[in-house]
Write a protein that holds these residues in place. Sequence first.
Motif, PDB file in Angstrom:
ATOM      1  N   SER A  49      31.826  51.928  21.005  1.00 25.93           N
ATOM      2  CA  SER A  49      31.984  50.577  21.525  1.00 25.93           C
ATOM      3  C   SER A  49      32.831  50.612  22.779  1.00 25.93           C
ATOM      4  O   SER A  49      33.599  51.555  23.009  1.00 25.93           O
ATOM      5  CB  SER A  49      32.649  49.686  20.474  1.00 25.93           C
ATOM      6  N   ILE A  51      34.905  47.671  25.602  1.00 27.05           N
ATOM      7  CA  ILE A  51      35.245  46.318  26.006  1.00 27.05           C
ATOM      8  C   ILE A  51      35.816  46.388  27.412  1.00 27.05           C
ATOM      9  O   ILE A  51      36.678  47.232  27.703  1.00 27.05           O
ATOM     10  CB  ILE A  51      36.233  45.660  25.007  1.00 27.05           C
ATOM     11  N   ILE A  58      31.378  43.253  26.096  1.00 28.02           N
ATOM     12  CA  ILE A  58      31.502  44.125  24.931  1.00 28.02           C
ATOM     13  C   ILE A  58      30.136  44.701  24.592  1.00 28.02           C
ATOM     14  O   ILE A  58      29.137  43.980  24.598  1.00 28.02           O
ATOM     15  CB  ILE A  58      32.048  43.346  23.720  1.00 28.02           C
ATOM     16  N   TYR A  60      28.155  47.635  21.780  1.00 26.81           N
ATOM     17  CA  TYR A  60      28.233  48.493  20.601  1.00 26.81           C
ATOM     18  C   TYR A  60      27.004  49.381  20.538  1.00 26.81           C
ATOM     19  O   TYR A  60      25.905  48.956  20.899  1.00 26.81           O
ATOM     20  CB  TYR A  60      28.271  47.653  19.316  1.00 26.81           C
ATOM     21  N   SER A  71      38.392  44.919  20.005  1.00 28.67           N
ATOM     22  CA  SER A  71      39.213  43.861  20.591  1.00 28.67           C
ATOM     23  C   SER A  71      40.380  44.504  21.313  1.00 28.67           C
ATOM     24  O   SER A  71      40.616  45.710  21.185  1.00 28.67           O
ATOM     25  CB  SER A  71      39.703  42.881  19.508  1.00 28.67           C
TER      26      SER A  71
END
Length: 127
Positions: A49, A51, A58, A60, A71
């Motif tokens: 992932s 961000i 974001i 994945y 996060s």
Amino acid sequence: QLQLVESGGGLVQSGGSLRLSCDASGFILNDYATGWFRQAPGKEREWVSCINSGGRGIIYTGAVKGRFTISRDNAKGRFYLQMDNLQPEDTAIYYCAVERLGGCRRSGPQEDDFDFWGQGTQVAVSS
């Protein structure tokens, strides 16, 4: 001295949850994209992932979509990977990494995109 330190790994039963944390020190996290990779036994390291620096971009990998949540908390210099409904195939060493340009490659982050790495934390999922 720039440093990334992962924590939160461990042994969990199938269907369980873990929350990985990555603490950044020695630099300002705000401008960096942050990502998680993993390496299972006998396999190459793969991205999980990413961000972006703004926190809204974001992505994945397909195998974890809907189960994992990335996060970040720039004020704390920390970012996270919440892992739910863990499965035995999620067993791996998980690495956090940061990318100084602030973005996540839409086609899937590559290791070379990232500038600094943590030392890894082991996640083991029993069936």
